[in-house]
Design an enzyme around this catalytic site. Sequence first.
Site, short mmCIF file in Angstrom:
data_model
loop_
_atom_site.label_atom_id
_atom_site.label_comp_id
_atom_site.label_asym_id
_atom_site.label_seq_id
_atom_site.Cartn_x
_atom_site.Cartn_y
_atom_site.Cartn_z
CB SER A 124 -0.87 -0.03 1.25
OG SER A 124 -1.42 1.24 1.50
CE1 TYR A 149 -4.19 -2.10 4.88
CE2 TYR A 149 -3.43 0.14 4.45
CZ TYR A 149 -3.85 -1.08 3.99
OH TYR A 149 -3.93 -1.32 2.64
N1 LIG Z 1 -8.49 -0.47 -2.56
C1 LIG Z 1 -7.43 0.32 -2.38
O1 LIG Z 1 -7.44 1.50 -2.70
C2 LIG Z 1 -6.17 -0.24 -1.76
C3 LIG Z 1 -5.09 0.63 -1.55
C4 LIG Z 1 -3.91 0.10 -0.99
C5 LIG Z 1 -3.82 -1.23 -0.69
N2 LIG Z 1 -4.90 -2.05 -0.89
C6 LIG Z 1 -4.75 -3.46 -0.53
O2 LIG Z 1 -5.19 -4.24 -1.63
C7 LIG Z 1 -5.78 -5.47 -1.16
C8 LIG Z 1 -7.19 -5.59 -1.72
O3 LIG Z 1 -7.93 -4.45 -1.31
P1 LIG Z 1 -9.47 -4.26 -1.61
O4 LIG Z 1 -9.70 -2.81 -1.76
O5 LIG Z 1 -9.91 -5.20 -2.67
O6 LIG Z 1 -10.06 -4.71 -0.20
P2 LIG Z 1 -11.33 -5.62 0.15
O7 LIG Z 1 -11.53 -5.50 1.63
O8 LIG Z 1 -12.48 -5.27 -0.73
O9 LIG Z 1 -10.83 -7.07 -0.22
C9 LIG Z 1 -10.10 -7.89 0.65
C10 LIG Z 1 -10.78 -9.23 0.72
O10 LIG Z 1 -9.98 -10.09 1.52
C11 LIG Z 1 -10.84 -10.90 2.32
N3 LIG Z 1 -10.08 -11.30 3.51
C12 LIG Z 1 -9.70 -10.51 4.55
N4 LIG Z 1 -9.04 -11.24 5.46
C13 LIG Z 1 -8.99 -12.51 4.98
C14 LIG Z 1 -8.47 -13.73 5.48
N5 LIG Z 1 -7.88 -13.78 6.68
N6 LIG Z 1 -8.62 -14.85 4.74
C15 LIG Z 1 -9.24 -14.81 3.53
N7 LIG Z 1 -9.78 -13.69 3.02
C16 LIG Z 1 -9.66 -12.55 3.73
C17 LIG Z 1 -12.03 -10.00 2.65
O11 LIG Z 1 -13.20 -10.74 2.94
C18 LIG Z 1 -12.17 -9.16 1.37
O12 LIG Z 1 -13.15 -9.71 0.51
C19 LIG Z 1 -5.71 -5.38 0.36
O13 LIG Z 1 -4.52 -5.99 0.77
C20 LIG Z 1 -5.62 -3.90 0.63
O14 LIG Z 1 -4.99 -3.64 1.86
C21 LIG Z 1 -6.06 -1.58 -1.43
#
Ligand SMILES: NC(=O)c1ccc[n+]([C@@H]2O[C@H](COP(=O)([O-])OP(=O)(O)OC[C@H]3O[C@@H](n4cnc5c(N)ncnc54)[C@H](O)[C@@H]3O)[C@@H](O)[C@H]2O)c1
Length: 333
Positions: A124, A149
């Site tokens: 991130s 985080y």
């Molecule tokens: N969306 C953004 O702008 C953004 C920015 C920086 C980093 N990220 C990172 O990208 C990744 C995806 O983000 P996103 O926006 O799709 O988030 P999201 O929360 O929509 O998706 C994450 C998914 O992981 C699943 N999950 C969480 N813990 C779990 C576990 N222990 N076992 C199995 N599944 C699990 C959740 O149910 C969820 O569906 C994450 O690592 C997030 O931190 C996202």
Amino acid sequence: MKILVTGAAGFIGFHLADRLVREGHNVVALDNLNDYYAVSLKQARVEQLSGVPFHRIDISDLASLETLFTRERFTHVVNLAAQAGVRHSVDHPHEYGHSNLTGFLNLLDVCKRHDVEHLLYASSSSVYGRQKTLPFRETDPVDQPASIYAATKRANEMMAYSYADLHRLPSTGMRFFTVYGPWGRPDMAPCLFAASLLRGDPIELFNHGRMARDFTYIDDVIECIVRLLPLPPKPAPTPNLERRAPHEIYNLGRGKPIALLDFVDTLEKRLGTTAIRHFKQMQPGDVEQTWADTHKLRSLIHYTPQVTLEQGIDHFVTWLLEYRRLVLEAMTA
Ligand SMILES: NC(=O)c1ccc[n+]([C@@H]2O[C@H](COP(=O)([O-])OP(=O)(O)OC[C@H]3O[C@@H](n4cnc5c(N)ncnc54)[C@H](O)[C@@H]3O)[C@@H](O)[C@H]2O)c1
């Protein structure tokens, strides 16, 4: 390639699995469907993924991962499963330890034992903390995270490095910068603002609106991941170099920060309404600005994000209006 996408019921994971299966790849989806935000939205995404086998598994459950990897023999793994959300991490730190540390360690270990050719994982922009030097470069110091985080995301990078160095597991960390688009996350500003605009509720603008984000449209993010998949880092680029861990980190952003108030203006125009603006103090754990330097990634994959803010918001709002009921219910769940 036989590809496992974890977090496939989530925003980015869903789009990635969808794109890969449409292109005829052999894809398996995994998610624990946790209730950090509305499970109904996660289930609706999974329902769209016809043709993709789905496994409800928690990545902290090593035995279930082991069984899945033994049976499926993945060549590529994209880990998008994580406990996301900067603000939530201030009061719920243990959820981040569970998924982002224990879960990620489990994934590294099964990938190592099953000779996965390339592990890509979500990091991130938050690893840059409150750094004032812009834009953020991969070589910048990242040892002062502003939230737990961010600390777990930085920890992931170091854990992946150590597995690459010790066990030769090729891995790539992707530092995402505020991803937005259809099927987006209800806890993030684009959905929060849009839902408030639809309902006529006020929107909260933290740090009195003095914020900027390198908003990146989801299709551009997916294009970058798809191009990175077949490019595992090599142990050593030339025969004369010292032993080198097959691990790389890339900023994955648009490279053009957008003022939060401009984002709101564009959303207002597309929805044809005016927001009631409530200006608030900065929130704990938050940062004022993000801006990705994208040179490193561009020189590898030869791709520059294409989608402008106006186009991205247009696609986002089109989806939002089509799924208005699902989204508004998800926002109140
Ligand atoms: N969306 C953004 O702008 C953004 C920015 C920086 C980093 N990220 C990172 O990208 C990744 C995806 O983000 P996103 O926006 O799709 O988030 P999201 O929360 O929509 O998706 C994450 C998914 O992981 C699943 N999950 C969480 N813990 C779990 C576990 N222990 N076992 C199995 N599944 C699990 C959740 O149910 C969820 O569906 C994450 O690592 C997030 O931190 C996202």
